[in-house]
Design an enzyme around this catalytic site. Structure first.
Site, PDB file in Angstrom:
ATOM      1  N   SER A 116       0.811  -1.215   0.000  1.00  0.00           N
ATOM      2  CA  SER A 116       0.000   0.000   0.000  1.00  0.00           C
ATOM      3  C   SER A 116       0.843   1.264   0.000  1.00  0.00           C
ATOM      4  CB  SER A 116      -0.902   0.029   1.230  1.00  0.00           C
ATOM      5  OG  SER A 116      -1.684  -1.126   1.309  1.00  0.00           O
ATOM      6  N   GLU A 231      -3.366 -14.057   1.479  1.00  0.00           N
ATOM      7  CA  GLU A 231      -3.608 -13.203   2.649  1.00  0.00           C
ATOM      8  C   GLU A 231      -5.056 -13.344   3.096  1.00  0.00           C
ATOM      9  OE1 GLU A 231      -3.014  -8.957   2.035  1.00  0.00           O
ATOM     10  OE2 GLU A 231      -2.952  -8.634   4.206  1.00  0.00           O
ATOM     11  N   GLU A 364     -15.397  -3.591   1.024  1.00  0.00           N
ATOM     12  CA  GLU A 364     -16.043  -3.130  -0.217  1.00  0.00           C
ATOM     13  C   GLU A 364     -15.345  -3.765  -1.417  1.00  0.00           C
ATOM     14  OE1 GLU A 364     -15.134  -0.924   2.321  1.00  0.00           O
ATOM     15  OE2 GLU A 364     -17.187  -1.105   3.058  1.00  0.00           O
TER      16      GLU A 364
HETATM   17  C1  LIG Z   1      -4.458  -2.609  10.448  1.00  0.00           C
HETATM   18  C2  LIG Z   1      -3.985  -2.500   9.038  1.00  0.00           C
HETATM   19  C3  LIG Z   1      -2.843  -3.162   8.628  1.00  0.00           C
HETATM   20  C4  LIG Z   1      -2.377  -3.060   7.323  1.00  0.00           C
HETATM   21  N1  LIG Z   1      -1.217  -3.691   6.971  1.00  0.00           N
HETATM   22  C5  LIG Z   1      -0.720  -3.545   5.719  1.00  0.00           C
HETATM   23  C6  LIG Z   1       0.541  -4.092   5.352  1.00  0.00           C
HETATM   24  O1  LIG Z   1       1.201  -4.734   6.167  1.00  0.00           O
HETATM   25  N2  LIG Z   1       1.020  -3.882   4.127  1.00  0.00           N
HETATM   26  C7  LIG Z   1       0.316  -3.175   3.193  1.00  0.00           C
HETATM   27  O2  LIG Z   1       0.781  -3.036   2.071  1.00  0.00           O
HETATM   28  N3  LIG Z   1      -0.901  -2.615   3.492  1.00  0.00           N
HETATM   29  C8  LIG Z   1      -1.408  -2.780   4.738  1.00  0.00           C
HETATM   30  N4  LIG Z   1      -2.630  -2.195   5.070  1.00  0.00           N
HETATM   31  C9  LIG Z   1      -3.271  -1.320   4.093  1.00  0.00           C
HETATM   32  C10 LIG Z   1      -4.575  -1.816   3.503  1.00  0.00           C
HETATM   33  O3  LIG Z   1      -4.347  -2.829   2.587  1.00  0.00           O
HETATM   34  C11 LIG Z   1      -5.275  -0.595   2.881  1.00  0.00           C
HETATM   35  O4  LIG Z   1      -5.584   0.300   3.906  1.00  0.00           O
HETATM   36  C12 LIG Z   1      -6.517  -0.956   2.143  1.00  0.00           C
HETATM   37  O5  LIG Z   1      -6.225  -1.676   0.990  1.00  0.00           O
HETATM   38  C13 LIG Z   1      -7.368   0.261   1.783  1.00  0.00           C
HETATM   39  O6  LIG Z   1      -6.637   1.255   1.150  1.00  0.00           O
HETATM   40  P1  LIG Z   1      -6.745   2.778   1.642  1.00  0.00           P
HETATM   41  O7  LIG Z   1      -6.405   2.798   3.063  1.00  0.00           O
HETATM   42  O8  LIG Z   1      -5.932   3.595   0.732  1.00  0.00           O
HETATM   43  O9  LIG Z   1      -8.274   3.158   1.484  1.00  0.00           O
HETATM   44  P2  LIG Z   1      -8.994   3.595   0.147  1.00  0.00           P
HETATM   45  O10 LIG Z   1      -8.642   2.662  -0.937  1.00  0.00           O
HETATM   46  O11 LIG Z   1      -8.802   5.037  -0.069  1.00  0.00           O
HETATM   47  O12 LIG Z   1     -10.515   3.312   0.522  1.00  0.00           O
HETATM   48  C14 LIG Z   1     -11.329   4.218   1.248  1.00  0.00           C
HETATM   49  C15 LIG Z   1     -12.737   3.661   1.256  1.00  0.00           C
HETATM   50  O13 LIG Z   1     -13.245   3.618  -0.063  1.00  0.00           O
HETATM   51  C16 LIG Z   1     -13.714   2.333  -0.369  1.00  0.00           C
HETATM   52  N5  LIG Z   1     -13.517   2.038  -1.782  1.00  0.00           N
HETATM   53  C17 LIG Z   1     -12.376   2.177  -2.514  1.00  0.00           C
HETATM   54  N6  LIG Z   1     -12.583   1.784  -3.761  1.00  0.00           N
HETATM   55  C18 LIG Z   1     -13.875   1.375  -3.857  1.00  0.00           C
HETATM   56  C19 LIG Z   1     -14.692   0.837  -4.889  1.00  0.00           C
HETATM   57  N7  LIG Z   1     -14.222   0.649  -6.103  1.00  0.00           N
HETATM   58  N8  LIG Z   1     -15.979   0.514  -4.609  1.00  0.00           N
HETATM   59  C20 LIG Z   1     -16.472   0.706  -3.370  1.00  0.00           C
HETATM   60  N9  LIG Z   1     -15.752   1.211  -2.342  1.00  0.00           N
HETATM   61  C21 LIG Z   1     -14.469   1.536  -2.586  1.00  0.00           C
HETATM   62  C22 LIG Z   1     -12.873   1.433   0.502  1.00  0.00           C
HETATM   63  O14 LIG Z   1     -13.479   0.177   0.687  1.00  0.00           O
HETATM   64  C23 LIG Z   1     -12.776   2.235   1.769  1.00  0.00           C
HETATM   65  O15 LIG Z   1     -13.918   2.047   2.543  1.00  0.00           O
HETATM   66  C24 LIG Z   1      -3.095  -2.291   6.384  1.00  0.00           C
HETATM   67  C25 LIG Z   1      -4.264  -1.628   6.792  1.00  0.00           C
HETATM   68  C26 LIG Z   1      -4.716  -1.721   8.098  1.00  0.00           C
HETATM   69  C27 LIG Z   1      -5.958  -0.998   8.501  1.00  0.00           C
END
Ligand SMILES: Cc1cc2nc3c(=O)[nH]c(=O)nc-3n(C[C@H](O)[C@H](O)[C@H](O)COP(=O)(O)OP(=O)(O)OC[C@H]3O[C@@H](n4cnc5c(N)ncnc54)[C@H](O)[C@@H]3O)c2cc1C
Lengths: 394, 367
Positions: A116, A231, A364
């Site tokens: 991410s 995962e 989602e």
């Molecule tokens: C506790 C924790 C541990 C993590 N550990 C890791 C790790 O070790 N390594 C790593 O790489 N990542 C890690 N992550 C990151 C995680 O994979 C991302 O936070 C996640 O993929 C969401 O990305 P974002 O935070 O950018 O949210 P966004 O992608 O910006 O999403 C924001 C909201 O919009 C919604 N959304 C986005 N696109 C759509 C769509 N097309 N349709 C409907 N809804 C949508 C999402 O579901 C969410 O509710 C971790 C996250 C958490 C919370």
């Protein structure tokens, strides 16, 4: 008992005789377990397995546990064991498998996931971290975020952009990265529970040998999806015995503490108990289906179910506990050695469970995966799908 | 059983004026950083912002004019509660200016009200915050000396006056205990919602001023008014979460589009908007009933608690979820609202407890 099961039982007995858990360090035992092909029994021989059915693994783990041996280090090296290892089996070279698998299983090298980025979460294919070829090496620059356990990690799985002239999915490449090298800076990110389980990771002119490239150049999206499917199984799979995990804690409180019981909460207690049991059975069933094949997009549905259940149940637990649910054990900022979703009190469980529907792909996105890739519904319009990465508005 | 046709469920211009002044003050004095700071550095005493809020009259709203108060009603107090939900500043408004003030007024301890109205004194009703009704008291009196332990009391850290229910033969009486006096120990405890921290109270032969009469009616009045107005706080929490998440969904892009452009999220927002609209009606009705002393108050308060507590939790959970990773961080204020919403759900009785009580009130027994 099948022949395979018999063979595995005998090999495990031999392992336990040669390395009695009582007088063997856990790391040494696990390394010996790997050498005996009993780490991932479904992996090929020579790489921690025997090429047998995946379902035999639980038999091995039970036999080792009974003899007082160590459990798999899923809590400490979950990313290594559950995600990096199967990806290396599917896409890695023999050299990479030799370099990493044994250390991952034994816990000698802890792995984190550099996927991410601030601009690329759900849309993982939009990662902007660049890897540029320089002779036998790649030079990596960029910023990763939400990296769980990066502060404890020795190695990482990394997705980086190697070509900006092609559409986003086609320009990605997957690497194994040594976390102990100049140019990698790990900064804690404190989270909702008070502790800093995840981190920001800044990569500045980090050099990665081409020998640590997993899969072909430009194949990173496919390799990363293998990781993500694993995962989701790791997150969605889980407890095997009835009432293990969070439901065990909540049902235990109801059973042991009559003062907590409220007639008006009984039906919800039982509804959640049923949901836990059904998820357990579905997890078992998924495990049996997976006995031969690799996890496909169906695992997304299980992850969805696990997240919803953990969140509803932990929310219920706070209401059930009442006064106790209003208290909290510890807000201090710490960088934990490993994560245990259920390890602390009700408040921690409730807050930590909120991450279950975000980490490893949000609920989602899981619904989109199920709807489009499992059920075959027409996909969302993706505006930037065919656009060269460098032309994407960002 | 039907809602009073006289109930006014809108906001009056005066109420909107009050809202503006409270909101302005809070936006200047209670920043998200300051609100989050209490998790690492629990307050010693009452938050300075309470002095400012008392300065614009928030402590005096429910105190009658003849006792130095503003003589306002629960309707105005509900506006303050909404704004304090939107901001989650650590203040003793609900515990002191609503619950304790109502108990003291009902118990006839009017001599204490002037200092409360001026914000010079802060009081707390010594009951676990999870109590919906008066539980069997855990404190006994021996020759006027009080002994016993009360756990998880909201608003006790920083309070100078405790209202302690005490067993006295067959009845329960209230004793007023000064926090500084001998035999009184108030130990703040780590709380899920540190913006309304709890404390355990230990009394070992403490002196107290016994109030005349049976305590039950006064305590019930305080808890009922508290439950009615907590709904407005929950509404404020839900509104902040909805608005903040909506703004984020309009600006955050993934897959080359604002995330709010996905129908899956649009429908979630529409549902949440509906829930918040329903919660507003329930909270306003409860506040209006409390203001008029309507006989339907017990029903209104349980309806509002049952509904608004769930909406507030749902809104806060959606806020975290729809922010993705950022919603899980300490730096972003969403977690403050989640913790407040979840603690408020247990406070003054869970939704399930209120529904069970409501069954009795409206003639729908469980069996
Ligand atoms: C506790 C924790 C541990 C993590 N550990 C890791 C790790 O070790 N390594 C790593 O790489 N990542 C890690 N992550 C990151 C995680 O994979 C991302 O936070 C996640 O993929 C969401 O990305 P974002 O935070 O950018 O949210 P966004 O992608 O910006 O999403 C924001 C909201 O919009 C919604 N959304 C986005 N696109 C759509 C769509 N097309 N349709 C409907 N809804 C949508 C999402 O579901 C969410 O509710 C971790 C996250 C958490 C919370």
């Amino acid at each position: 008992m099948s022949d395979d099961a018999q063979l595995v039982r005998e090999r495990t007995e031999t392992l336990l005789r040669a390395h009695p858990p009582q007088s063997t360090e856990d790391g040494d035992f696990l390394a010996a377990q790997y050498d005996a092909g009993l780490a991932w029994v479904h992996f090929p021989e020579g790489f921690g397995g025997l090429g047998l059915g995946r379902d035999l693994q639980s038999q091995i783990q039970a036999q080792i546990a009974e003899a007082g041996g160590p459990a798999a280090l899923a809590g400490i090296n979950g990313i290594g064991i559950g995600m990096a290892a199967p990806t290396l089996i599917a896409f890695g070279t023999d050299g990479q498998r030799r370099r990493y698998l044994r250390d991952i299983w034994s816990g000698a090298r802890i792995c984190c996931q550099l996927f991410s980025e601030p601009g690329a979460g759900s849309d993982l294919a939009a990662v902007a971290t660049r890897a540029v070829r320089d002779g036998d090496e790649w030079v990596v620059n960029g910023q990763k975020v939400w990296t769980s356990g990066a502060h404890k990690a020795d190695i990482a799985i990394l997705v980086a952009r190697t070509d900006v002239d092609v559409p986003k999915h086609a320009g990605l490449t997957y690497f194994m990265v040594d976390m102990h090298q100049p140019g990698i800076e790990v900064r804690p990110l404190r989270q909702i529970t008070g502790e800093a389980e995840f981190n920001e990771v800044f990569l500045t002119d980090v050099r990665v040998p081409d020998a640590d490239r997993v899969g072909d150049i430009g194949q990173g999206w496919k390799v990363a999806n293998a990781t993500l499917n694993n995962e989701r199984v790791a997150i969605g799979g889980g407890a095997r015995q009835r009432e293990t995990g969070m439901i065990g804690i909540v049902a235990g409180a109801w059973r042991d503490d009559p003062a907590l019981r409220r007639p008006e909460m009984h039906d919800e207690m039982m509804r959640l108990w049923v949901e836990a049991e059904v998820l357990r059975l579905a997890g078992m069933r998924l495990g049996q289906q997976l006995a031969k094949g690799a996890p496909g997009p169906e695992s997304a549905a299980m992850k969805l179910g696990f997240a919803r259940h953990a969140q509803t149940l932990s929310g219920f637990e706070i209401e059930l506990q009442g006064e106790e649910g209003l208290r909290f054990d510890e807000w201090a900022m710490k960088r934990p050695d490993h994560v245990d979703f259920n390890g602390r009190g009700p408040g921690y469980r409730y807050l930590r469970a909120k991450g279950n529907s975000i980490e490893g792909g949000t609920s989602e996105i899981m619904r989109n995966v199920v709807a489009e890739r499992v059920l075959g519904l027409p996909p969302e319009h993706r505006v930037d799908k065919d656009m060269p990465f460098k032309e994407m508005p960002r | 059983m039907t809602a009073q046709p006289t109930a006014d469920l809108l906001y009056t211009p005066d109420e909107e004026d009050l809202r503006r002044s409270v909101r302005k003050l809070l936006s200047q004095k209670a920043t998200p950083e300051a609100n989050a700071a209490v998790y690492d550095q629990p307050l010693e005493g009452v938050a300075p912002v309470w002095g400012e809020l008392a300065g614009v009259g928030l402590a005096a709203l429910l105190v009658p004019e003849e006792h130095g108060g503003a003589g306002a009603t629960a309707r105005e107090a509900a506006i303050a509660a909404e704004e304090l939900g939107r901001n989650v500043a650590p203040t003793p408004f609900l515990t002191s200016a609503v619950i304790a003030t109502t108990v003291l007024a009902h118990a006839g301890a009017t001599d204490r009200l002037e200092a409360l109205a001026a914000g010079e004194s802060v009081a707390a009703l010594a009951l676990p915050f999870s109590a919906r009704t008066l539980p069997a008291p855990s404190v006994t009196a021996d020759g006027g000396r009080l002994s016993g332990r009360i756990t998880s009391v909201a608003g006790a850290p920083g309070a100078d006056l405790l209202i302690v229910p005490v067993v006295d033969g067959a009845t329960t009486r209230l004793h007023l205990v000064d926090v500084g006096s001998e035999g009184v120990t108030v130990t703040p405890v780590l709380s899920l919602d540190m913006t309304r921290q709890l404390a355990d109270i230990e009394l070992t032969g403490a002196a107290g001023e016994a109030l005349e009469g049976d305590a039950s009616a006064a305590v019930e009045a305080g808890l009922l008014t508290g439950a009615a107005l907590l709904a407005s706080e929950q509404l404020g929490v839900a509104e902040w979460c909805l608005e903040t998440t909506l703004d984020y969904a309009k600006t955050r892009h993934q897959f080359g589009r604002p995330i709010g452009s996905y129908q899956a999220l649009k429908h979630r927002f529409a549902d949440l908007f509906l829930d918040v609209s329903l919660a507003r009606a329930a909270a306003r009705y409860a506040a209006d009933c409390a203001a008029r002393g309507d006989a339907d108050l017990a029903v209104a308060a349980s309806v509002a608690q049952s509904f608004c507590s769930a909406v507030s939790v749902k809104a806060a959970e959606e806020c975290v979820q729809l922010h993705g990773g950022i919603g899980m961080t300490w730096e972003y204020p969403a977690h403050l609202y989640l913790k407040r919403a979840k603690a408020d759900q247990v406070a003054l009785g869970t939704g399930a407890a209120h529904r069970a009580a409501l069954g009795g009130l409206v003639g729908l027994p469980p069996a």
